[in-house]
Design a protein around this motif. Structure first.
Motif, PDB file in Angstrom:
ATOM      1  N   GLY A 217       0.715  -1.079  -0.001  1.00 61.25           N
ATOM      2  CA  GLY A 217       0.078   0.138  -0.091  1.00 61.25           C
ATOM      3  C   GLY A 217       0.841   1.417   0.094  1.00 61.25           C
ATOM      4  O   GLY A 217       0.218   2.290  -0.583  1.00 61.25           O
ATOM      5  N   PHE A 218       2.054   1.303   0.501  1.00 59.99           N
ATOM      6  CA  PHE A 218       3.042   2.584   0.712  1.00 59.99           C
ATOM      7  C   PHE A 218       4.175   2.250  -0.199  1.00 59.99           C
ATOM      8  O   PHE A 218       4.886   3.343  -0.171  1.00 59.99           O
ATOM      9  CB  PHE A 218       3.229   2.711   2.179  1.00 59.99           C
ATOM     10  N   GLY A 219       4.483   1.143  -0.656  1.00 57.75           N
ATOM     11  CA  GLY A 219       5.922   0.987  -1.139  1.00 57.75           C
ATOM     12  C   GLY A 219       6.833   0.705  -0.137  1.00 57.75           C
ATOM     13  O   GLY A 219       7.959   1.123  -0.891  1.00 57.75           O
ATOM     14  N   SER A 220       6.813   0.906   0.790  1.00 53.54           N
ATOM     15  CA  SER A 220       7.968   0.529   2.063  1.00 53.54           C
ATOM     16  C   SER A 220       8.317  -0.694   1.786  1.00 53.54           C
ATOM     17  O   SER A 220       7.698  -1.776   1.942  1.00 53.54           O
ATOM     18  CB  SER A 220       7.349   0.829   3.388  1.00 53.54           C
ATOM     19  N   LEU A 221       9.857  -0.856   1.438  1.00 59.05           N
ATOM     20  CA  LEU A 221      10.630  -1.952   1.156  1.00 59.05           C
ATOM     21  C   LEU A 221      11.274  -2.760   2.507  1.00 59.05           C
ATOM     22  O   LEU A 221      11.952  -3.680   2.019  1.00 59.05           O
ATOM     23  CB  LEU A 221      11.663  -1.761   0.095  1.00 59.05           C
ATOM     24  N   ASP A 222      11.025  -2.287   3.622  1.00 59.77           N
ATOM     25  CA  ASP A 222      11.843  -2.611   4.552  1.00 59.77           C
ATOM     26  C   ASP A 222      10.872  -3.634   5.798  1.00 59.77           C
ATOM     27  O   ASP A 222      11.637  -3.958   6.573  1.00 59.77           O
ATOM     28  CB  ASP A 222      12.524  -1.732   5.346  1.00 59.77           C
ATOM     29  N   GLY A 223       9.609  -3.938   5.445  1.00 60.16           N
ATOM     30  CA  GLY A 223       8.832  -4.512   6.649  1.00 60.16           C
ATOM     31  C   GLY A 223       9.501  -6.039   6.474  1.00 60.16           C
ATOM     32  O   GLY A 223       9.797  -6.745   5.361  1.00 60.16           O
ATOM     33  N   SER A 224       9.499  -6.745   7.659  1.00 58.75           N
ATOM     34  CA  SER A 224      10.026  -8.273   7.588  1.00 58.75           C
ATOM     35  C   SER A 224       8.841  -9.032   7.583  1.00 58.75           C
ATOM     36  O   SER A 224       8.075  -9.118   8.471  1.00 58.75           O
ATOM     37  CB  SER A 224      10.828  -8.417   9.011  1.00 58.75           C
ATOM     38  N   LEU A 225       8.741  -9.604   6.559  1.00 59.62           N
ATOM     39  CA  LEU A 225       7.800 -10.653   6.288  1.00 59.62           C
ATOM     40  C   LEU A 225       7.989 -11.920   6.619  1.00 59.62           C
ATOM     41  O   LEU A 225       7.566 -13.322   5.823  1.00 59.62           O
ATOM     42  CB  LEU A 225       7.176 -10.702   4.689  1.00 59.62           C
ATOM     43  N   HIS A 226       8.651 -12.302   7.881  1.00 58.14           N
ATOM     44  CA  HIS A 226       9.052 -13.710   8.235  1.00 58.14           C
ATOM     45  C   HIS A 226       8.031 -14.434   8.600  1.00 58.14           C
ATOM     46  O   HIS A 226       8.036 -15.631   8.618  1.00 58.14           O
ATOM     47  CB  HIS A 226      10.097 -13.439   9.277  1.00 58.14           C
ATOM     48  N   GLY A 227       6.817 -13.720   8.959  1.00 59.26           N
ATOM     49  CA  GLY A 227       5.769 -14.627   9.097  1.00 59.26           C
ATOM     50  C   GLY A 227       5.025 -15.258   7.902  1.00 59.26           C
ATOM     51  O   GLY A 227       3.935 -15.798   8.103  1.00 59.26           O
TER      52      GLY A 227
ATOM     53  N   ARG B 249      13.335 -14.557  10.178  1.00 61.44           N
ATOM     54  CA  ARG B 249      13.537 -12.985  10.576  1.00 61.44           C
ATOM     55  C   ARG B 249      15.050 -12.803  10.665  1.00 61.44           C
ATOM     56  O   ARG B 249      15.431 -11.762  10.228  1.00 61.44           O
ATOM     57  CB  ARG B 249      12.851 -13.013  11.752  1.00 61.44           C
ATOM     58  N   GLN B 250      15.968 -13.627  11.071  1.00 61.96           N
ATOM     59  CA  GLN B 250      17.228 -13.284  11.472  1.00 61.96           C
ATOM     60  C   GLN B 250      18.030 -13.062  10.078  1.00 61.96           C
ATOM     61  O   GLN B 250      18.835 -12.320   9.640  1.00 61.96           O
ATOM     62  CB  GLN B 250      17.848 -14.270  11.962  1.00 61.96           C
ATOM     63  N   TRP B 251      17.325 -14.158   8.937  1.00 60.70           N
ATOM     64  CA  TRP B 251      18.322 -14.091   7.758  1.00 60.70           C
ATOM     65  C   TRP B 251      17.881 -12.833   7.020  1.00 60.70           C
ATOM     66  O   TRP B 251      18.594 -12.227   6.496  1.00 60.70           O
ATOM     67  CB  TRP B 251      17.533 -15.393   7.013  1.00 60.70           C
ATOM     68  N   LEU B 252      16.640 -12.376   7.042  1.00 65.20           N
ATOM     69  CA  LEU B 252      16.112 -11.132   6.324  1.00 65.20           C
ATOM     70  C   LEU B 252      16.832 -10.007   6.862  1.00 65.20           C
ATOM     71  O   LEU B 252      17.091  -9.082   6.236  1.00 65.20           O
ATOM     72  CB  LEU B 252      14.627 -11.066   6.553  1.00 65.20           C
ATOM     73  N   GLU B 253      17.015  -9.915   8.344  1.00 64.50           N
ATOM     74  CA  GLU B 253      17.411  -8.776   9.110  1.00 64.50           C
ATOM     75  C   GLU B 253      18.940  -8.274   8.197  1.00 64.50           C
ATOM     76  O   GLU B 253      19.168  -7.109   8.216  1.00 64.50           O
ATOM     77  CB  GLU B 253      17.772  -9.188  10.396  1.00 64.50           C
ATOM     78  N   ALA B 254      19.758  -9.266   7.794  1.00 60.91           N
ATOM     79  CA  ALA B 254      20.827  -8.851   7.458  1.00 60.91           C
ATOM     80  C   ALA B 254      20.727  -7.933   5.727  1.00 60.91           C
ATOM     81  O   ALA B 254      21.554  -7.147   5.573  1.00 60.91           O
ATOM     82  CB  ALA B 254      21.806  -9.946   6.780  1.00 60.91           C
TER      83      ALA B 254
ATOM     84  N   ALA C 108      11.480  -6.423   2.833  1.00 59.41           N
ATOM     85  CA  ALA C 108      10.309  -6.802   1.856  1.00 59.41           C
ATOM     86  C   ALA C 108      10.677  -7.013   0.516  1.00 59.41           C
ATOM     87  O   ALA C 108      10.106  -7.889   0.109  1.00 59.41           O
ATOM     88  CB  ALA C 108       9.357  -5.548   2.408  1.00 59.41           C
ATOM     89  N   LEU C 109      11.566  -6.347  -0.081  1.00 56.18           N
ATOM     90  CA  LEU C 109      11.943  -6.538  -1.311  1.00 56.18           C
ATOM     91  C   LEU C 109      12.576  -7.917  -1.434  1.00 56.18           C
ATOM     92  O   LEU C 109      12.441  -8.585  -2.365  1.00 56.18           O
ATOM     93  CB  LEU C 109      12.850  -5.499  -1.904  1.00 56.18           C
ATOM     94  N   VAL C 110      13.515  -8.264  -0.549  1.00 52.27           N
ATOM     95  CA  VAL C 110      13.998  -9.511  -0.476  1.00 52.27           C
ATOM     96  C   VAL C 110      12.633 -10.678  -0.382  1.00 52.27           C
ATOM     97  O   VAL C 110      13.106 -11.818  -1.144  1.00 52.27           O
ATOM     98  CB  VAL C 110      15.010  -9.769   0.788  1.00 52.27           C
ATOM     99  N   ALA C 111      11.877 -10.402   0.255  1.00 53.17           N
ATOM    100  CA  ALA C 111      10.782 -11.283   0.429  1.00 53.17           C
ATOM    101  C   ALA C 111      10.120 -11.504  -1.103  1.00 53.17           C
ATOM    102  O   ALA C 111       9.597 -12.611  -0.991  1.00 53.17           O
ATOM    103  CB  ALA C 111       9.735 -10.817   1.511  1.00 53.17           C
ATOM    104  N   ALA C 112      10.067 -10.129  -1.498  1.00 47.91           N
ATOM    105  CA  ALA C 112       9.123 -10.555  -2.661  1.00 47.91           C
ATOM    106  C   ALA C 112       9.900 -11.320  -3.978  1.00 47.91           C
ATOM    107  O   ALA C 112       9.566 -12.281  -4.551  1.00 47.91           O
ATOM    108  CB  ALA C 112       9.106  -8.989  -3.486  1.00 47.91           C
ATOM    109  N   HIS C 113      11.479 -11.253  -3.796  1.00 46.20           N
ATOM    110  CA  HIS C 113      12.207 -12.269  -4.472  1.00 46.20           C
ATOM    111  C   HIS C 113      12.035 -13.737  -3.982  1.00 46.20           C
ATOM    112  O   HIS C 113      12.001 -14.596  -4.753  1.00 46.20           O
ATOM    113  CB  HIS C 113      13.619 -11.904  -4.260  1.00 46.20           C
ATOM    114  N   LEU C 114      11.920 -13.916  -2.669  1.00 46.82           N
ATOM    115  CA  LEU C 114      11.700 -15.274  -2.215  1.00 46.82           C
ATOM    116  C   LEU C 114      10.297 -15.749  -2.841  1.00 46.82           C
ATOM    117  O   LEU C 114      10.276 -16.965  -2.963  1.00 46.82           O
ATOM    118  CB  LEU C 114      11.883 -15.246  -0.700  1.00 46.82           C
ATOM    119  N   TRP C 115       9.254 -14.619  -2.779  1.00 45.72           N
ATOM    120  CA  TRP C 115       8.022 -15.449  -3.330  1.00 45.72           C
ATOM    121  C   TRP C 115       8.147 -16.205  -5.103  1.00 45.72           C
ATOM    122  O   TRP C 115       7.610 -17.059  -5.221  1.00 45.72           O
ATOM    123  CB  TRP C 115       6.914 -14.266  -3.635  1.00 45.72           C
TER     124      TRP C 115
END
Length: 335
Positions: free
Chosen positions: A277-287, A311-316, A322-329
């Motif tokens: 909704g906001f284009g913010s790319l740093d929320g952790s989608l570990h859940g 969560r720990q892996w994304l933290e790096a 959140a953009l990394v999560a999009a790649h993981l999708w």
């Protein structure tokens, strides 16, 4: 709101016209992934609020939603440029918005709304997302780097409005994607008004408040989801959640605090809404189950990866989690 760099010599062109129709053309960055935008809006196979056009030289979509209190339909068409050897790719987008019931400047639909429409079009396409900086920063990562190269230029397509993104995240809590899409469809059918294009509009907060929890339950929502949706709508309507202002200024901490105060909205919903909704790319989608499954495949694991490890892996990768999560999708899609 900033925009991604376009092609050399390209610039946005406003084509506002009198009456209820707004138009603009926007340059696209090289390698823009139009198929990702179409896939995001193709979630509902019945296409009651979105209509996808794949055939012909200019693929695109029509998207209906309530905008500034009126039924609106945005049409997006991707125009291709020849790269040589018979290869083409999207080079610019032609966008149009038809607002039912508006009659131009007399209704306040002048230059300011034209500018708002250009921002809306850029937002929906994810053009403000600085993905090039992310790709440069992590191209050499031993696991993520190859994925970034396969997904070069990946952006996260956006919901038309933050309210749509947040309410969609609520609908999707703890159910499968197909079930969430069906629930979204029933919500639109129960609440949405019909646009002159024939599409039903995704509702805004005011529209949602025209129904009660019983009507939302009849549309398939659990009591908890009905309460969360109505709580969200009330908070938007009374000004506690100034979503439009937040979209312009992106005060992430304020957005988190404001949404967390709504019963039924937790960290996963907030992080997903921040992304879509906001284009913010740093929320952790570990859940997110699909994110964890993608990470499992990326790591080559036979056993599932838990939330804490994800969560720990994304933290790096902050501020790009959140953009990394999009790649993981996409790993899930390829798996």
């Amino acid at each position: 709101m900033s925009t991604a760099p376009g092609r050399p010599g390209a610039s946005s062109a406003a084509e506002g016209v009198p009456g209820n129709r707004l138009r603009c053309r926007l340059p696209l960055p090289a390698g823009f992934r139009a198929a990702d935008v179409l896939a995001f809006h193709r979630r509902d196979p019945q296409q009651i609020a979105e209509r996808i056009q794949d055939a012909g030289p200019e693929p695109g979509l029509d998207k209906a939603f309530v905008w500034a209190g009126r039924a609106a339909c945005v049409t997006i068409r991707f125009e291709a440029a020849a790269l040589g050897n018979g290869i083409t790719e999207p080079s610019q987008v032609r966008a149009e918005c038809v607002i039912d019931g508006a009659s131009g400047a007399a209704d306040g639909y002048g230059d300011a709304v034209q500018a708002d429409f250009e921002r809306l079009a850029r937002h929906m396409l994810g053009l403000a997302q600085p993905v090039e900086a992310f790709e440069r920063a992590h191209a050499a990562h031993p696991l993520l780097g190859p994925l970034i190269r396969r997904n070069a230029g990946l952006r996260v397509p956006q919901a038309a409005t933050p309210f749509e993104a947040i309410s969609w995240a609520i609908l999707g809590q703890q159910i499968s994607l197909s079930a969430a899409v069906a629930l979204r469809r029933r919500l639109i059918q129960a609440v949405g008004r019909r646009h002159s294009s024939g599409l039903l509009c995704y509702p805004d907060a005011t529209s949602l408040l025209q129904v009660d929890a019983a009507a939302l339950r009849a549309a398939g929502c659990s009591q908890a989801k009905a309460d969360a949706l109505l709580g969200l709508a009330r908070a938007v309507a009374d000004g506690r959640l100034p979503l439009d202002e937040w979209l312009r200024t992106l005060p992430v901490d304020d957005i988190r605090a404001g949404l967390l105060a709504i019963r039924g909205i937790g960290p996963w919903t907030i992080n997903y809404a921040l992304l879509r909704g906001f284009g913010s790319l740093d929320g952790s989608l570990h859940g997110d189950v699909a994110v964890r499954r993608g990470l499992q495949r990326l790591l080559g694991r036979a056993e599932p990866v838990g939330e804490a490890e994800t969560r720990q892996w994304l933290e790096a990768f902050a501020p790009w989690r959140a953009l990394v999560a999009a790649h993981l999708w996409t790993v899930k899609a390829e798996g």
